[in-house]
Design an enzyme around this catalytic site. Structure first.
Site, PDB file in Angstrom:
ATOM      1  N   HIS A 191       1.113  -1.533  -0.370  1.00 38.65           N
ATOM      2  CA  HIS A 191      -0.209  -0.018   0.136  1.00 38.65           C
ATOM      3  C   HIS A 191       0.327   1.310  -0.083  1.00 38.65           C
ATOM      4  CE1 HIS A 191      -3.941  -2.685   2.564  1.00 38.65           C
ATOM      5  NE2 HIS A 191      -3.188  -3.091   1.377  1.00 38.65           N
TER       6      HIS A 191
HETATM    7  C1  LIG Z   1      -0.053  -7.666  -5.087  1.00 37.34           C
HETATM    8  C2  LIG Z   1      -0.971  -6.205  -4.055  1.00 37.34           C
HETATM    9  C3  LIG Z   1      -1.724  -6.745  -3.265  1.00 37.34           C
HETATM   10  C4  LIG Z   1      -2.940  -6.055  -2.878  1.00 37.34           C
HETATM   11  N1  LIG Z   1      -3.947  -5.859  -2.743  1.00 37.34           N
HETATM   12  C5  LIG Z   1      -5.023  -5.603  -2.408  1.00 37.34           C
HETATM   13  C6  LIG Z   1      -6.454  -5.472  -1.726  1.00 37.34           C
HETATM   14  O1  LIG Z   1      -6.120  -6.394  -1.553  1.00 37.34           O
HETATM   15  N2  LIG Z   1      -7.090  -4.712  -1.727  1.00 37.34           N
HETATM   16  C7  LIG Z   1      -6.646  -3.089  -1.428  1.00 37.34           C
HETATM   17  O2  LIG Z   1      -7.589  -2.119  -1.734  1.00 37.34           O
HETATM   18  N3  LIG Z   1      -5.749  -2.623  -2.532  1.00 37.34           N
HETATM   19  C8  LIG Z   1      -5.129  -4.069  -2.382  1.00 37.34           C
HETATM   20  N4  LIG Z   1      -3.465  -3.642  -2.811  1.00 37.34           N
HETATM   21  C9  LIG Z   1      -3.455  -2.092  -2.892  1.00 37.34           C
HETATM   22  C10 LIG Z   1      -4.014  -0.891  -4.055  1.00 37.34           C
HETATM   23  O3  LIG Z   1      -4.315  -2.263  -5.124  1.00 37.34           O
HETATM   24  C11 LIG Z   1      -3.816   0.051  -4.861  1.00 37.34           C
HETATM   25  O4  LIG Z   1      -3.164   0.557  -3.628  1.00 37.34           O
HETATM   26  C12 LIG Z   1      -4.196   1.324  -6.131  1.00 37.34           C
HETATM   27  O5  LIG Z   1      -3.959   0.053  -6.801  1.00 37.34           O
HETATM   28  C13 LIG Z   1      -3.316   2.327  -6.535  1.00 37.34           C
HETATM   29  O6  LIG Z   1      -3.799   2.558  -6.793  1.00 37.34           O
HETATM   30  P1  LIG Z   1      -3.704   3.718  -7.912  1.00 37.34           P
HETATM   31  O7  LIG Z   1      -4.003   4.592  -9.360  1.00 37.34           O
HETATM   32  O8  LIG Z   1      -2.567   4.536  -7.788  1.00 37.34           O
HETATM   33  O9  LIG Z   1      -1.646   3.356  -9.058  1.00 37.34           O
HETATM   34  P2  LIG Z   1      -1.895   1.874  -9.673  1.00 37.34           P
HETATM   35  O10 LIG Z   1      -3.448   0.746  -9.557  1.00 37.34           O
HETATM   36  O11 LIG Z   1      -0.971   1.003  -9.496  1.00 37.34           O
HETATM   37  O12 LIG Z   1      -1.791   1.867 -11.305  1.00 37.34           O
HETATM   38  C14 LIG Z   1      -0.876   3.116 -11.617  1.00 37.34           C
HETATM   39  C15 LIG Z   1      -0.698   2.743 -13.259  1.00 37.34           C
HETATM   40  O13 LIG Z   1      -0.019   3.355 -13.903  1.00 37.34           O
HETATM   41  C16 LIG Z   1       0.937   2.960 -15.012  1.00 37.34           C
HETATM   42  N5  LIG Z   1       2.232   3.227 -15.120  1.00 37.34           N
HETATM   43  C17 LIG Z   1       3.251   3.917 -14.427  1.00 37.34           C
HETATM   44  N6  LIG Z   1       3.241   4.521 -14.626  1.00 37.34           N
HETATM   45  C18 LIG Z   1       3.515   5.256 -16.397  1.00 37.34           C
HETATM   46  C19 LIG Z   1       4.287   4.942 -17.074  1.00 37.34           C
HETATM   47  N7  LIG Z   1       5.244   6.558 -16.459  1.00 37.34           N
HETATM   48  N8  LIG Z   1       3.468   6.029 -18.438  1.00 37.34           N
HETATM   49  C20 LIG Z   1       2.604   5.280 -18.165  1.00 37.34           C
HETATM   50  N9  LIG Z   1       1.710   4.892 -17.394  1.00 37.34           N
HETATM   51  C21 LIG Z   1       2.023   4.105 -15.812  1.00 37.34           C
HETATM   52  C22 LIG Z   1       1.150   1.225 -14.395  1.00 37.34           C
HETATM   53  O14 LIG Z   1       1.863   0.543 -15.384  1.00 37.34           O
HETATM   54  C23 LIG Z   1      -0.280   1.357 -13.681  1.00 37.34           C
HETATM   55  O15 LIG Z   1      -1.138   0.844 -14.652  1.00 37.34           O
HETATM   56  C24 LIG Z   1      -2.652  -4.725  -3.336  1.00 37.34           C
HETATM   57  C25 LIG Z   1      -1.274  -3.727  -4.249  1.00 37.34           C
HETATM   58  C26 LIG Z   1      -0.629  -4.910  -4.918  1.00 37.34           C
HETATM   59  C27 LIG Z   1       0.330  -4.906  -5.878  1.00 37.34           C
END
Ligand SMILES: Cc1cc2nc3c(=O)[nH]c(=O)nc-3n(C[C@H](O)[C@H](O)[C@H](O)COP(=O)(O)OP(=O)(O)OC[C@H]3O[C@@H](n4cnc5c(N)ncnc54)[C@H](O)[C@@H]3O)c2cc1C
Length: 535
Positions: A472
């Site tokens: 997280h």
């Molecule tokens: C293994 C794992 C298990 C988890 N389990 C849970 C759970 O059970 N329940 C829960 O609530 N949360 C869980 N989480 C946490 C939750 O999924 C994340 O906090 C949440 O998805 C974050 O969302 P975000 O939009 O900030 O980033 P992300 O969903 O990570 O999205 C960021 C996106 O940006 C893209 N990106 C990055 N850099 C670039 C770039 N330079 N150019 C273009 N694209 C780029 C990435 O590829 C990605 O697709 C888990 C996370 C992981 C990794």
């Protein structure tokens, strides 16, 4: 997924939990053109859609950036593991699907830190707007939103032993940790629909992917934001070894997650000028908070071995046959063990009286869980995670170089604040009492990593040897008022001091919340879309 168009109203960088919501909501108006850029590929893989596929993605580079931290003093010099989703849906396509919102206090605290519009009363409607809950529809829940949420259908019987053990150790049973009260022991609700993962992509992109005003470009690694003076005018991305510039009429929105968003800002010249100059990047805007304030949930697991005859996952002839049978069942009916996310039941509890909110979370797993599934153990067992919900240790991310393909230097500084170890040990002792309680007596064998119950020294040693992230990371582009020197975005998520540039993802959280971060990040996406459209 390529495009010849090179000008859009909005450019969203990163198709993760927040980016997918924004893309769908902003493109609801056919007169608004949206481009969504994603570094990873499409989300076609069976490992994404079959919940149990998590076990294949977590330990490998399959749809996973699989970052490592720098060596952590608090973890005996070990490098931590930081898996992150790299595909449409981002980490919501690779996570454990637990539907958890955190505590009311978390959001009231964000508002108290100077972020108007982010109190619990303000954000609850956005949790509800996103939610399509098959089990609850009341003051806290909604059953018509795009993000499918459902109860476990095929949880192992031994979860009931865990819940009984929690009750025996003074944690009451509850059926909804996202309602009026968070505290209690329960079966987790999951973001699953008809036995398949409901990622942010599945919920928000798939149903809208044919919209003419929504362009989705995969395998597109964004290098930097393009500026004219202090105004964002577009982005440069790499695809098929070519650099491509696209521009926007309205805004660039970074939704690349707690590592991606600060990295792109720094590569674009936005951050602590001294650090950028050191890496050969010309500073455009001095913003020292970029990459600072990294917060993450530190997590420690204990495991007890059991006989293979029990209904659990494991490497054994019996376990393999069970999975094989379940695969056929899932193919036919989308039910059975393949719908498990391994994390089936759990609890929130407080390690002392009069806390603002529970400070510890349990996640019970009917399997041997060891080293992010990277260490294979033959046989069966039951495991439990204990997570410290509001750690005081604060870390940072920095650039290793000016190359966008280079990963960051990730430093969560786990256990830098000594109180974190004190509270985690207290919580871990309670977990061990639960795992050794009488409901498990008939099945429990030896511990996988022995810690004598009550031996403080052994416990701390084991924690430092084996604890790591609960996945997280957040806070690296913190939301806060202009008076806060370390704030990166304001309460409208606009980057301080720059025009037409926002950050919308888990990186904006000023303080980590007391729970898992997927639903809260989707909520952030919903609220941001509303704020952008109202502007
Ligand atoms: C293994 C794992 C298990 C988890 N389990 C849970 C759970 O059970 N329940 C829960 O609530 N949360 C869980 N989480 C946490 C939750 O999924 C994340 O906090 C949440 O998805 C974050 O969302 P975000 O939009 O900030 O980033 P992300 O969903 O990570 O999205 C960021 C996106 O940006 C893209 N990106 C990055 N850099 C670039 C770039 N330079 N150019 C273009 N694209 C780029 C990435 O590829 C990605 O697709 C888990 C996370 C992981 C990794």
């Amino acid at each position: 997924m390529t495009s010849t168009q090179n000008k859009f109203d909005y450019i969203i960088v990163g198709a993760g939990s927040a980016g997918c919501v924004l893309a769908a909501r902003l493109s609801e108006d056919p007169n608004i053109s949206v481009c969504l850029l994603e570094a990873g590929g499409p989300d076609k893989s069976i490992f994404i859609h079959a919940p149990i596929g998590l076990a294949a993605m977590l330990p490998t580079r399959l749809h996973n950036w699989a970052f490592k931290t720098i060596p952590q003093v608090g973890l005996n010099g070990r490098k931590g593991y930081q898996p992150r989703g790299k595909t449409l849906g981002g980490s919501s396509s690779t996570n454990a699907m637990l539907y958890v919102r955190g505590n009311k206090w978390d959001y009231d605290n964000w508002a108290a830190l100077g972020n108007e519009g982010w109190s619990y009363k303000d954000i609850l409607p956005y949790f509800k707007k996103s939610e399509g809950n098959a089990a609850f529809n009341d003051d806290y829940h909604n059953n018509t939103g795009p993000l499918a949420v459902s109860n476990a259908t095929d949880a192992s019987d031994i979860n009931q032993m865990f819940i009984d053990a929690c009750v025996q150790q003074g944690i009451k049973q509850t059926d909804d940790c996202n309602g009026a009260e968070q505290e209690g022991a329960f079966y987790y609700q999951r973001t699953i629909k008809n036995g398949q993962r409901c990622s942010a992509a599945k919920a928000y992109l798939t149903p809208n992917s044919t919209r003419k005003n929504l362009t989705i470009i995969t395998h597109a690694l964004t290098e930097k934001v393009l500026f004219e003076g202090k105004t964002a005018v577009g982005v440069r991305y790499q695809k098929n070894k070519k650099s491509i510039d696209i521009t926007c009429n309205k805004e660039v929105i970074l939704s690349s997650g707690a590592f991606g968003s600060p990295q792109i800002l720094m590569l674009s010249g936005v951050g602590a000028s001294e650090h950028l100059t050191e890496k050969g990047i010309t500073p455009i805007h001095q913003l020292p908070g970029v990459g600072q304030n990294l917060q993450d949930h530190i997590d420690y697991i204990q495991t007890f071995k059991i006989d293979t005859k029990h209904d659990t996952f494991g490497y054994s002839v019996r376990g393999s046959l069970r999975i094989l049978k379940s695969m056929f069942e899932w193919r036919e009916k989308r039910t059975g063990k393949v719908t498990s996310t391994f994390a089936e039941s759990g609890a929130f509890f407080s390690t002392q009286e009069n806390l603002v909110a529970p400070d510890a979370q349990l996640i019970f797993v009917p399997a041997i869980a060891d080293n992010h599934a990277r260490t294979m153990n033959f046989g069966h067992g039951y495991s439990c995670h204990i997570t410290l919900l509001r750690p005081e240790s604060i870390g940072e991310v920095k650039l290793n170089s000016s190359n966008p393909k280079d990963s960051l230097a990730i430093d969560p500084k786990f256990f830098n604040h000594e109180q974190d170890m004190v509270i985690l040990k207290k919580a871990a002792k309670k977990m061990q009492n639960i795992l050794e309680a009488s409901p498990f007596s008939a099945i429990r064998k030896e511990m996988l990593y022995l810690v004598e119950n009550g031996n403080d020294e052994q416990l701390e040693k084991d924690i430092r040897n084996r604890a790591d992230t609960q996945y997280h990371p957040c806070g690296t582009c913190k939301m806060g008022p202009i008076t806060d020197d370390m704030a990166v975005v304001d309460a409208q998520l606009r980057v301080h001091g720059l025009e037409k540039l926002r950050v919308v993802d888990a990186s904006i959280m000023p303080k980590i919340i007391s729970g898992n971060t997927n639903a809260p990040t989707i909520m952030i996406g919903e609220k941001a879309a509303d704020m952008i459209l109202q502007n």
